[in-house]
Design an enzyme around this catalytic site. Structure first.
Site, PDB file in Angstrom:
ATOM      1  N   ASP A 139      -7.042  -2.982 -11.747  1.00 40.82           N
ATOM      2  CA  ASP A 139      -7.421  -1.902 -10.988  1.00 40.82           C
ATOM      3  C   ASP A 139      -7.337  -0.650 -11.881  1.00 40.82           C
ATOM      4  O   ASP A 139      -6.257  -0.059 -12.217  1.00 40.82           O
ATOM      5  CB  ASP A 139      -6.638  -1.603  -9.693  1.00 40.82           C
ATOM      6  CG  ASP A 139      -6.717  -0.612  -8.934  1.00 40.82           C
ATOM      7  OD1 ASP A 139      -7.759   0.258  -9.393  1.00 40.82           O
ATOM      8  OD2 ASP A 139      -6.260  -0.262  -7.840  1.00 40.82           O
ATOM      9  N   CYS A 191      -1.840   4.489   0.688  1.00 38.83           N
ATOM     10  CA  CYS A 191      -2.374   3.166   0.739  1.00 38.83           C
ATOM     11  C   CYS A 191      -1.143   2.322  -0.310  1.00 38.83           C
ATOM     12  O   CYS A 191      -1.960   1.613  -0.475  1.00 38.83           O
ATOM     13  CB  CYS A 191      -3.604   3.037   0.164  1.00 38.83           C
ATOM     14  SG  CYS A 191      -4.967   3.686   1.245  1.00 38.83           S
ATOM     15  N   LYS A 196     -13.706   9.173  -8.464  1.00 37.42           N
ATOM     16  CA  LYS A 196     -12.530   9.626  -9.300  1.00 37.42           C
ATOM     17  C   LYS A 196     -12.896  10.057 -10.583  1.00 37.42           C
ATOM     18  O   LYS A 196     -12.034  10.440 -11.348  1.00 37.42           O
ATOM     19  CB  LYS A 196     -11.636   8.665  -9.156  1.00 37.42           C
ATOM     20  CG  LYS A 196     -10.976   8.301  -7.789  1.00 37.42           C
ATOM     21  CD  LYS A 196      -9.801   7.238  -7.714  1.00 37.42           C
ATOM     22  CE  LYS A 196      -9.480   6.760  -6.155  1.00 37.42           C
ATOM     23  NZ  LYS A 196      -9.106   7.641  -5.265  1.00 37.42           N
ATOM     24  N   GLN A 255      -7.412   4.900 -11.104  1.00 38.82           N
ATOM     25  CA  GLN A 255      -6.696   6.042 -11.941  1.00 38.82           C
ATOM     26  C   GLN A 255      -6.863   6.108 -13.313  1.00 38.82           C
ATOM     27  O   GLN A 255      -6.673   7.328 -14.022  1.00 38.82           O
ATOM     28  CB  GLN A 255      -5.249   6.136 -11.242  1.00 38.82           C
ATOM     29  CG  GLN A 255      -5.058   5.975  -9.607  1.00 38.82           C
ATOM     30  CD  GLN A 255      -5.714   7.270  -9.061  1.00 38.82           C
ATOM     31  OE1 GLN A 255      -5.853   8.227  -9.711  1.00 38.82           O
ATOM     32  NE2 GLN A 255      -5.984   7.226  -7.876  1.00 38.82           N
ATOM     33  N   HIS A 275      -2.045  -0.615  -4.943  1.00 40.98           N
ATOM     34  CA  HIS A 275      -2.787  -0.095  -3.952  1.00 40.98           C
ATOM     35  C   HIS A 275      -2.964  -1.196  -2.955  1.00 40.98           C
ATOM     36  O   HIS A 275      -3.351  -2.333  -3.548  1.00 40.98           O
ATOM     37  CB  HIS A 275      -3.957   0.733  -4.386  1.00 40.98           C
ATOM     38  CG  HIS A 275      -4.646   1.323  -3.453  1.00 40.98           C
ATOM     39  ND1 HIS A 275      -5.522   0.933  -2.653  1.00 40.98           N
ATOM     40  CD2 HIS A 275      -4.990   2.800  -3.453  1.00 40.98           C
ATOM     41  CE1 HIS A 275      -6.274   1.807  -1.859  1.00 40.98           C
ATOM     42  NE2 HIS A 275      -5.721   3.025  -2.363  1.00 40.98           N
TER      43      HIS A 275
END
Length: 405
Positions: A196, A361, A222, A199, A119
């Protein structure tokens, strides 16, 4: 599914009395009643700024905030609550690492190891850090099916590598990356790893001490929590060594006219008034997810993903991008021959099916795929097999609009 009762938004009818089929959880997840109720409780019963007022409301709000920090600590397996920094989201968290650690410790000749599926939030900050310090960016290539190609990792991950930054789960391909192996191999050459988890954290168990993760970033919205709240986890020694990203109230120990000293972490990185009610809402979201259990959530979402792959792959002209379903989370990015993803998303929306369309993104990834955009359906435990079928029916109807055979 009984959990759907916990999400009032899922039961609304859109224009034309069309049921909502929400397949855009990777962009933001819906909030259960318990999270909404907790946020409302804060505003109605004890709203007051934290770490400041010497009165009952302030004490209660501060206690709630620090309780939420402990919930995050336990949820991700951090060693202590003070390793949890509240931020505005994943993007801010990653920028804090790139600024506070990267610009302080990177030198000319040092290398940062990335990959094309990242991302922008885990790519652009490192571009800026490299430009400011003289460090070099290097990239792990991808396989033809959208996984990290680790066959040449020994030549990429060397003593020059100071940091490996990687997503645990691609927001486009759904690829689940081998964080444990990457952490081990990074540490073998003396590098740190920055993950990251935007998700992955909402959908699978995370333990930052097994494997040892140096930095982890994720967002509350999220994870079925409020917007405007996120988390940066870092090992205590790293937080102590890093420079603060923002300056002002709460993050100081002492301020003189010409110099200042910093408070201990996490306050050192929480300048001003943090999103304290949103943080408490995140704590409530963690309570909700833990009550359901991440393992059952993962199994059900995988079952939905298998069903979606099976059904979509049977539609003529549909191509699902990324690895096979056993190597990915419940994210399906796809294209339909003869239909632009934006047009597809608009046509699906008319049937009540909400998906994402665009580059998500990840412009370098889409360039690698030879595409300007994809359509993305992302699933959560509150979705159903019938909603997957509604997606497939809507895609088939869209093809008919374009008179595709």
């Amino acid at each position: 599914m009984s959990v759907r009762r916990d999400f009032p938004i899922l039961h609304q009818l859109l224009a034309g009395d069309t049921p909502l089929v929400y397949l855009d959880t990777a962009a933001t997840a819906h909030k259960p009643r318990s999270v909404v109720a907790k946020v409302l409780e804060c505003y109605e019963q004890y709203n007051s700024n934290v770490h400041r007022g010497i009165h009952q409301l302030g004490d209660r709000m501060t206690t709630e905030l620090e309780s939420a920090r402990e919930k995050v600590q336990q949820f991700i397996g951090a060693g202590e609550p003070d390793e949890v920094v509240f931020t505005s989201g994943t993007t801010m968290s990653l920028n804090m690492v790139a600024h506070g650690w990267g610009r302080k410790f990177l030198r000319p000749g040092d290398e940062i190891l990335l990959n094309p599926m990242e991302h922008h939030a885990n790519l652009v900050p490192w571009q800026l850090a490299a430009s400011a310090t003289g460090a070099t960016l290097r990239f792990i290539p991808l396989t033809s099916d959208g996984r990290l190609d680790l066959s040449g990792l020994d030549g990429l991950l060397t003593k020059k590598t100071k940091l490996l930054a990687v997503t645990a789960m691609s927001n486009v391909l759904g690829t689940i990356n081998p964080v444990e192996e990457l952490a081990r191999r990074a540490h073998d050459v003396g590098a740190l790893i920055c993950v990251d988890g935007a998700q992955s954290v909402p959908h699978m168990p995370t333990n930052v001490r097994s494997p040892q993760i140096d930095f982890l970033a994720f967002s509350g919205h999220k994870l079925y929590g409020p917007t405007g709240i996120g988390v940066l986890y870092a090992r205590r020694q790293l937080l102590e060594a890093m420079d603060p990203f923002l300056a002002g109230g709460h993050m100081i120990r002492e301020v003189l006219l010409d110099s200042s000293t910093w408070a201990d972490p996490p306050a050192k990185f929480e300048a001003g008034t943090c999103a304290f009610i949103e943080a408490v809402g995140l704590g409530a979201a963690i309570d909700y997810v833990q009550k359901l259990g991440l393992a059952p959530i993962g199994r059900y979402e995988h079952e939905l993903s298998v069903h979606a792959h099976d059904r979509l792959s049977q539609v003529p002209g549909v191509k699902i991008h990324g690895p096979s379903v056993e190597h990915k989370g419940a994210i399906l990015s796809f294209t339909v021959d003869g239909v632009h993803p934006h047009d597809l998303s608009d046509l699906l929306d008319r049937r009540g099916v909400a998906i994402r369309a665009g580059h998500h993104c990840t412009m370098p990834l889409h360039e690698l795929l030879g595409l300007t955009a994809t359509a993305r359906a992302s699933l959560a435990f509150y979705n159903t097999h019938a909603e997957v079928d509604a997606l497939v029916d809507a895609v088939q109807a869209a093809r008919k609009v374009f008179r595709l055979k």
